[in-house]
Design a protein around this motif. Structure first.
Motif, short mmCIF file in Angstrom:
data_model
loop_
_atom_site.label_atom_id
_atom_site.label_comp_id
_atom_site.label_asym_id
_atom_site.label_seq_id
_atom_site.Cartn_x
_atom_site.Cartn_y
_atom_site.Cartn_z
N ASP A 1 0.84 -1.21 0.00
CA ASP A 1 0.00 0.00 0.00
C ASP A 1 0.87 1.25 0.00
OD1 ASP A 1 -2.38 -1.51 0.16
OD2 ASP A 1 -2.32 -1.53 2.35
N ARG B 1 3.98 1.54 -1.06
CA ARG B 1 4.65 1.68 -2.35
C ARG B 1 3.74 2.33 -3.37
NH1 ARG B 1 3.87 -0.69 -6.66
NH2 ARG B 1 2.91 -2.56 -5.81
N LYS B 2 2.47 1.92 -3.38
CA LYS B 2 1.52 2.42 -4.37
C LYS B 2 1.20 3.90 -4.18
CE LYS B 2 -0.80 -1.99 -5.28
NZ LYS B 2 -2.07 -2.76 -5.13
N ARG B 3 1.50 4.45 -3.03
CA ARG B 3 1.23 5.87 -2.80
C ARG B 3 2.24 6.78 -3.51
NH1 ARG B 3 -2.02 7.06 1.85
NH2 ARG B 3 -0.84 8.96 2.23
N GLN C 1 6.61 4.58 -10.02
CA GLN C 1 6.75 3.18 -9.64
C GLN C 1 7.90 2.53 -10.43
OE1 GLN C 1 4.89 1.66 -7.20
NE2 GLN C 1 3.90 3.61 -6.81
#
Length: 247
Positions: free
Chosen positions: A108, A110-112, A116
């Protein structure tokens, strides 16, 4: 002097600290590194690796006088350790690491990030239990400023990373908030965007956030510089602790 416990990130192991440990020892500190469950010499099957097990491995190796450093994903298990037993460590250091927001998993977090860079290199196993990094992409992601000999040492030692602990949410409370924490941002990081590293600690005291002009792997690209910065953090933390006792 300080006692350091060094915790590796995804797909790595205790081996990645080979150059930092003697550099810290040369400065008068003691330093140790462990393999988290499922890595290095640890025999835990990947299907049985958990965030809790990683936390417990850290707590088993820590003492109340230990400064625990977590690299990258290692920010999560060291945070879990600090939440579970804040009295079991002196301080936490996050080295270009994920700093948890309560209720979120590492994935979660990382996805913020707005970028990426890791995801094109991720290769999930057929059973969806683990992942590895594309060996053709890993050197640029992790080691672009490291000596060729260090890259040659690291690449064959990378191992699959269990997915389950990284998708496990972590609840943090005032227990973790009471642990002294420091962050080292790597400004040339190609794995975790440097600007996201800054975002994760934007509310931290300025004198608890440091920078190194390196890749995601300063333990190979600048072990002496990393050790010197950890020495500085140890001395800062001692001073803060003494002031707190005096108050």
């Amino acid at each position: 002097m300080a006692d350091f416990l060094l915790i590796h990130g995804s797909c790595h192991g205790a081996w990645c600290w080979r150059d930092v440990i003697p550099a810290l020892e040369a400065l008068g500190h003691t330093a140790r590194a462990i393999d988290l469950p499922g890595h290095g010499d640890d025999p835990t099957p990947l299907a049985e690796v958990t965030l809790e097990g990683s936390r417990d491995a850290i707590l088993a190796a820590s003492t109340p006088n230990t400064i625990v450093l977590g690299h990258s994903w290692g920010g999560y298990p060291i945070s879990a350790a600090g939440e579970a037993a804040p009295e079991a460590m002196r301080a936490l250091v996050y080295l270009c690491a994920y700093v948890p927001i309560s209720g979120l998993s590492m994935v979660d977090m990382r996805k913020r990030a707005k970028r990426q860079p890791l995801m094109p290199a991720v290769r999930r196993s057929e059973d969806r239990i683990s992942f590895t990094f594309d060996p053709d992409m890993a050197p640029e992601l992790f080691y672009h400023d490291c000596p060729e000999a260090a890259v040659a040492y690291a690449m064959p030692r990378l191992t699959p990373q269990a997915i389950a602990p990284q998708t496990t949410p972590l609840t943090v409370t005032d227990r973790l908030a009471g642990v002294a924490k420091y962050y080292i941002r790597c400004t040339e990081d190609h794995a975790i965007p440097p600007e996201y590293q800054s975002e994760m600690v934007r509310d931290w005291p300025g004198d608890h956030v440091f920078s190194l002009p390196t890749s995601h792997s300063p333990f190979f690209s600048d072990p002496a510089g990393l050790a010197a910065l950890l020495d500085r953090i140890a001395k800062t933390d001692v001073g803060a602790s003494r002031r707190g006792k005096a108050d």
